[in-house]
Design a protein around this motif. Structure first.
Motif, PDB file in Angstrom:
ATOM      1  N   ARG A  13       0.901  -1.239   0.067  1.00  0.00           N
ATOM      2  CA  ARG A  13       0.008  -0.113   0.257  1.00  0.00           C
ATOM      3  C   ARG A  13       0.866   1.149  -0.083  1.00  0.00           C
ATOM      4  O   ARG A  13       2.055   1.392   0.352  1.00  0.00           O
ATOM      5  CB  ARG A  13      -0.804  -0.225   1.170  1.00  0.00           C
ATOM      6  CG  ARG A  13      -1.926  -1.042   1.112  1.00  0.00           C
ATOM      7  CD  ARG A  13      -2.982  -0.711  -0.114  1.00  0.00           C
ATOM      8  NE  ARG A  13      -4.067  -1.792  -0.286  1.00  0.00           N
ATOM      9  CZ  ARG A  13      -4.861  -2.168  -1.083  1.00  0.00           C
ATOM     10  NH1 ARG A  13      -4.753  -1.393  -2.295  1.00  0.00           N
ATOM     11  NH2 ARG A  13      -5.903  -2.757  -0.745  1.00  0.00           N
ATOM     12  N   LYS A  14       0.268   2.400  -0.678  1.00  0.00           N
ATOM     13  CA  LYS A  14       1.184   3.649  -0.736  1.00  0.00           C
ATOM     14  C   LYS A  14       1.284   4.187   0.694  1.00  0.00           C
ATOM     15  O   LYS A  14       0.217   4.254   1.466  1.00  0.00           O
ATOM     16  CB  LYS A  14       0.479   4.452  -1.763  1.00  0.00           C
ATOM     17  CG  LYS A  14       0.423   4.045  -3.183  1.00  0.00           C
ATOM     18  CD  LYS A  14      -0.123   5.005  -4.088  1.00  0.00           C
ATOM     19  CE  LYS A  14      -0.088   4.706  -5.484  1.00  0.00           C
ATOM     20  NZ  LYS A  14      -0.877   5.428  -6.313  1.00  0.00           N
ATOM     21  N   ILE A  15       2.254   4.710   1.021  1.00  0.00           N
ATOM     22  CA  ILE A  15       2.537   5.633   2.190  1.00  0.00           C
ATOM     23  C   ILE A  15       1.270   6.724   2.350  1.00  0.00           C
ATOM     24  O   ILE A  15       0.933   6.867   3.620  1.00  0.00           O
ATOM     25  CB  ILE A  15       3.962   6.280   2.291  1.00  0.00           C
ATOM     26  CG1 ILE A  15       4.972   5.054   2.225  1.00  0.00           C
ATOM     27  CG2 ILE A  15       3.947   6.971   3.486  1.00  0.00           C
ATOM     28  CD1 ILE A  15       6.402   5.503   2.156  1.00  0.00           C
ATOM     29  N   PHE A  16       0.981   7.404   1.326  1.00  0.00           N
ATOM     30  CA  PHE A  16       0.141   8.259   1.210  1.00  0.00           C
ATOM     31  C   PHE A  16      -1.299   7.774   1.878  1.00  0.00           C
ATOM     32  O   PHE A  16      -1.859   8.291   2.848  1.00  0.00           O
ATOM     33  CB  PHE A  16      -0.403   8.944  -0.214  1.00  0.00           C
ATOM     34  CG  PHE A  16      -1.340   9.819   0.062  1.00  0.00           C
ATOM     35  CD1 PHE A  16      -1.283  11.416   0.297  1.00  0.00           C
ATOM     36  CD2 PHE A  16      -2.750   9.539  -0.571  1.00  0.00           C
ATOM     37  CE1 PHE A  16      -2.238  12.291   0.183  1.00  0.00           C
ATOM     38  CE2 PHE A  16      -3.668  10.438  -0.570  1.00  0.00           C
ATOM     39  CZ  PHE A  16      -3.454  11.726  -0.296  1.00  0.00           C
ATOM     40  N   ASP A  17      -1.835   6.661   1.296  1.00  0.00           N
ATOM     41  CA  ASP A  17      -3.281   6.112   1.735  1.00  0.00           C
ATOM     42  C   ASP A  17      -2.880   5.587   3.296  1.00  0.00           C
ATOM     43  O   ASP A  17      -3.974   5.472   3.888  1.00  0.00           O
ATOM     44  CB  ASP A  17      -3.516   4.903   0.757  1.00  0.00           C
ATOM     45  CG  ASP A  17      -3.701   5.191  -0.626  1.00  0.00           C
ATOM     46  OD1 ASP A  17      -4.152   6.139  -0.925  1.00  0.00           O
ATOM     47  OD2 ASP A  17      -3.463   4.590  -1.569  1.00  0.00           O
ATOM     48  N   GLN A  18      -1.853   4.916   3.601  1.00  0.00           N
ATOM     49  CA  GLN A  18      -1.586   4.500   5.044  1.00  0.00           C
ATOM     50  C   GLN A  18      -1.739   5.619   5.899  1.00  0.00           C
ATOM     51  O   GLN A  18      -2.417   5.581   7.050  1.00  0.00           O
ATOM     52  CB  GLN A  18      -0.418   3.937   5.081  1.00  0.00           C
ATOM     53  CG  GLN A  18      -0.124   3.592   6.587  1.00  0.00           C
ATOM     54  CD  GLN A  18       1.442   2.834   6.877  1.00  0.00           C
ATOM     55  OE1 GLN A  18       1.664   1.717   6.029  1.00  0.00           O
ATOM     56  NE2 GLN A  18       2.220   3.364   7.399  1.00  0.00           N
ATOM     57  N   GLU A  19      -0.967   6.917   5.492  1.00  0.00           N
ATOM     58  CA  GLU A  19      -1.283   7.901   6.547  1.00  0.00           C
ATOM     59  C   GLU A  19      -2.377   8.436   6.444  1.00  0.00           C
ATOM     60  O   GLU A  19      -2.994   9.063   7.612  1.00  0.00           O
ATOM     61  CB  GLU A  19      -0.215   8.994   5.912  1.00  0.00           C
ATOM     62  CG  GLU A  19       1.320   8.715   6.013  1.00  0.00           C
ATOM     63  CD  GLU A  19       2.059   9.957   6.425  1.00  0.00           C
ATOM     64  OE1 GLU A  19       1.754  11.000   6.060  1.00  0.00           O
ATOM     65  OE2 GLU A  19       3.291   9.786   6.927  1.00  0.00           O
TER      66      GLU A  19
END
Length: 255
Positions: A68-74
């Motif tokens: 998963r992308k870091i942006f989505d995780q954040e």
């Protein structure tokens, strides 16, 4: 000025629920805490976040999700943290329908995601850029312009909050969500932050919080487009009532 003139939109006040179940503060806070993974996932789906419900639960348990992308995780983690902060504010008697609560929650909701966060448009470094809302085939909705110091946004906010005091809690809460979504006080996260404020109002009055189910994301978006175009909130308020966990008790009271 009338309530509708101050807020910038209208609704059929006779269509508001005449009965909304209320409980103890401990009871509504316990439910919100228990449902937190569902609330976070629902909110993330409304933003187009690809995290699945099991992945959200895994992330909230402190385990990263591969691929998963870091942006989505954040974004998911910000939603979780803002949910926990709202719960602490309500439980501690700190929550109020106020600018400090609104800006604090926005500062968590879109941290590292927006151009700026935790301040009204024009109160930070950026003084000129005015964002707009995409309405698909209907074009774009443009709110009040960003001005240095945000004088108009502050005036509209304070007048709106004062006018909303005449409303019963359920009406005030749902109207504030739409008020925040329409006026776009922040560069991003307006709907998310305003839903948190809506739930803060509800829970502070012993009313269970509302989450828009992931399965209703398309319906939510379609109705929001119609709201931006018509400035009539009647349909959206009925939709939110239908998303309430005790909708069966609320909806029959709407004539």
């Amino acid at each position: 000025m009338s309530l509708f003139d101050v807020l910038g939109f209208r609704w059929d006040r006779s269509a508001m629920p005449t009965f909304v179940p209320s409980h103890s503060l401990d009871r509504v806070c316990f439910r919100f805490h228990k449902m937190l993974p569902e609330f976070v996932w629902d909110a993330s789906v409304l933003e187009g976040n690809p995290f699945t419900f099991p992945e959200v639960k895994t992330l909230l348990d402190g385990v990263t999700v591969g691929g998963r992308k870091i942006f989505d995780q954040e974004q998911v983690l910000n939603l979780a943290e803002s949910s926990k902060r709202l719960l602490a504010m309500v439980k501690g008697g700190e929550f109020s329908l106020s600018k400090p609560a609104f800006t604090e929650l926005n500062g968590i909701v879109v941290r590292r995601e927006a151009l700026e966060w935790g301040v009204f448009r024009g109160e930070g470094q950026e003084k000129n850029y005015t964002p707009d809302v995409g309405l698909g085939e209907h074009g774009r909705y443009t709110p009040l312009p960003t001005l240095p110091g945000a004088p108009e946004l502050n005036r509209v906010f304070h007048e709106g909050v004062a006018a909303l005091q005449e409303c019963e809690p359920f009406e005030r809460a749902t109207a504030f969500f739409l008020f925040g979504a329409l006026q776009q006080f922040f560069f991003d996260g307006n709907k998310r932050t305003s839903r948190f404020m809506m739930n803060g109002i509800l829970m502070s009055h012993g009313i269970d919080a509302i989450s828009v189910p992931a399965a209703k994301a398309q319906e939510f978006n379609e109705k929001m487009v119609r709201f931006y175009l018509s400035k009539d909130a009647t349909e959206m308020m009925a939709f939110l009532a239908g998303c309430h966990p005790e909708a069966e008790a609320i909806l029959p009271s709407i004539e």
